[in-house]
Scaffold this active site. Structure first.
Site: not given
Ligand code: KE4
Length: 441
Positions: A154, A249, A277
């Protein structure tokens, strides 16, 4: 007098239930990000009142030991004093200017110190923006359109990355959500995680068409799956040989598994790194970076356009700088690893005692577990997780005051605020919760 352990958890969620009903009238699904709605685990999400250290309290004043940590950013714990001080100091000067500030260069230098591959970085406001922009940069500099990702990976919700696995080996993506144009999805190829031969097959099938490979160097969106030996090194060679860019990523793994992220841990240097994060210390900040040569293509230095009203926001940058500074202390990652290993080691032992299979993993300050004998090396194997058992385990842990990610396909996060006594208290609750889970056949 024996020190009274604070009572954890609790049965009353009346206020959260009422808050959820009200939220659902004004916000889709009552939440601002789908996973928070407890769709994978059932029941009503707890609405949070406050957090301090490794603990959070919901609006019914139930106390929890927290292993979500805002999905990874809060590696110092909730309301970390150094972060609050830095944000308060920045706040006194204003909340943002839409103009450059020196602090953004300070953060860029801090990232560069930790990740030598990121000679130059661009700040954005979310991981989605970071990966979307890195892919646009890869397409811009290679003149190619296709992207190779891995099933179960993801990378945020930009159209080209919301794809389902099609059929066939190097599968052409199919829209993973309504609203994603098929034409966009088709440009994304997918193969199983840890499948280097599949990645080679994709390049053989689409010679000179793949702009980049984007990979979570430790897969944290299907639990926690480390790379098999040689996987990342193989992707590095493949991209170099085929003229594609390798994008790590590290939105989740950056500063989570080592100061230099997974690229430092495994000794593989990507062309571009996406961060999020932790670099925002819990406030909205993310970044993508790479060599000076590559990043000079990003507007306004170069032609690849990318922009953001709140990119490099002073409050988020202040929180990020304070967090990265705290992570420069001696022994930080040893402590995080010790806590994660103690937790998953304890869970394994307890699962053995009740006679149910449990596969656990931990890398630095992140961990995962599957109600499944293992091995778990990719999404297909991860999905063999006994989901009903997970749901029973999750519910009993929450009732007992342990806040885990409300999905069997998310990683868990330890902070520097988790002490051995907190892990011990967690395992006390887990002993009961695993007995409960064992009743699910
Ligand atoms: P954001 O756009 O949510 O800040 O980041 C996306 C993203 C990109 N790459 C990785 C490896 C990630 O884990 C994420 C977002 N992680 C999720 C939890 N697995 C965020 C939680 C959510 O979607 O509410």
């Amino acid at each position: 007098m024996k020190s009274r352990k604070p009572r954890l958890g609790g049965a009353s969620h009346a206020k959260s239930n009422a808050a959820f009903r009200s939220a659902k009238r004004r916000i889709p699904g009552g939440v601002n990000s789908p996973v928070r709605a407890f769709g994978s685990v059932g029941g009503t999400p707890i609405f949070i009142d406050r957090g301090k250290g490794c603990r959070i309290w919901d609006i019914d004043q139930n106390e929890y030991i927290d292993y979500v940590g805002s999905w990874g950013p809060l590696i110092l714990g909730h309301s970390a004093p150094a972060v609050l001080r830095a944000v308060r100091k920045a706040l006194a000067r204003g909340t943002g200017f839409g103009a450059p500030t020196e602090a953004e260069t300070v953060l860029a230098k801090a990232i560069r110190r930790a990740l030598p591959s990121a000679e130059m970085v661009r700040m954005v406001s979310s991981g989605t923006e970071a990966t979307m922009s890195a892919i646009r940069l890869a397409r811009g500099v290679t003149g190619r359109d296709r992207v190779l990702k891995f099933e179960g990976g993801y990378h945020g919700h930009s159209d080209g990355l919301l794809v389902g696995a099609g059929s066939g080996v190097a599968t052409l993506g199919i829209p993973g959500s309504p609203g994603v144009p098929a034409a966009m999805a088709e440009l994304t190829l997918q193969v199983p995680y840890n499948d280097l031969a599949g990645a080679e097959e994709a390049f053989a099938s689409w010679p000179d068409e793949i702009a980049c490979v984007i990979v979570e160097p430790i897969a944290g969106n299907m639990g926690c799956i480390p790379p098999e030996p040689g996987f990342l090194e193989g992707l590095r060679s493949l991209c170099t040989d085929r003229g594609a860019l390798l994008i790590f990523d590290e939105v989740m793994t950056g500063f989570r598994v080592a100061r230099g992220g997974a690229q430092r841990l495994y000794g593989v240097s990507p062309d571009l790194t996406c961060l999020g994060k932790i670099v925002g210390g819990g406030l909205p900040a993310a970044a993508y970076g790479g060599s000076n040569d590559l990043m000079q293509h990003v507007a306004p230095a170069g032609e690849v356009y990318q922009a953001g009203t709140l990119s490099g926001n002073p409050l988020a940058v202040a929180a990020g700088i304070a967090t990265l500074e705290a992570l420069e202390a001696e022994g930080v990652y040893e402590r995080l690893s010790q806590s994660s290993e103690a937790l998953v080691g304890g869970l394994s032992q307890l699962a053995d005692e009740v006679g149910i299979p449990l596969t656990t993993t931990s890398v630095g300050g992140m961990f995962g577990f599957y109600f499944h004998p293992g091995p778990v090396r990719n999404f297909t194997e991860a999905k063999q997780n006994h989901e009903a058992r997970f749901r029973r385990f999750f519910a009993r842990m929450l009732k007992g005051g342990i806040n885990l990610a409300p999905s069997p396909y998310e990683a868990g996060f330890i902070s520097l605020a988790h002490r051995p006594a907190d892990v011990a208290q967690t395992l006390d609750v887990a002993a009961v919760a695993l007995k409960e889970a064992a009743k699910v056949r």
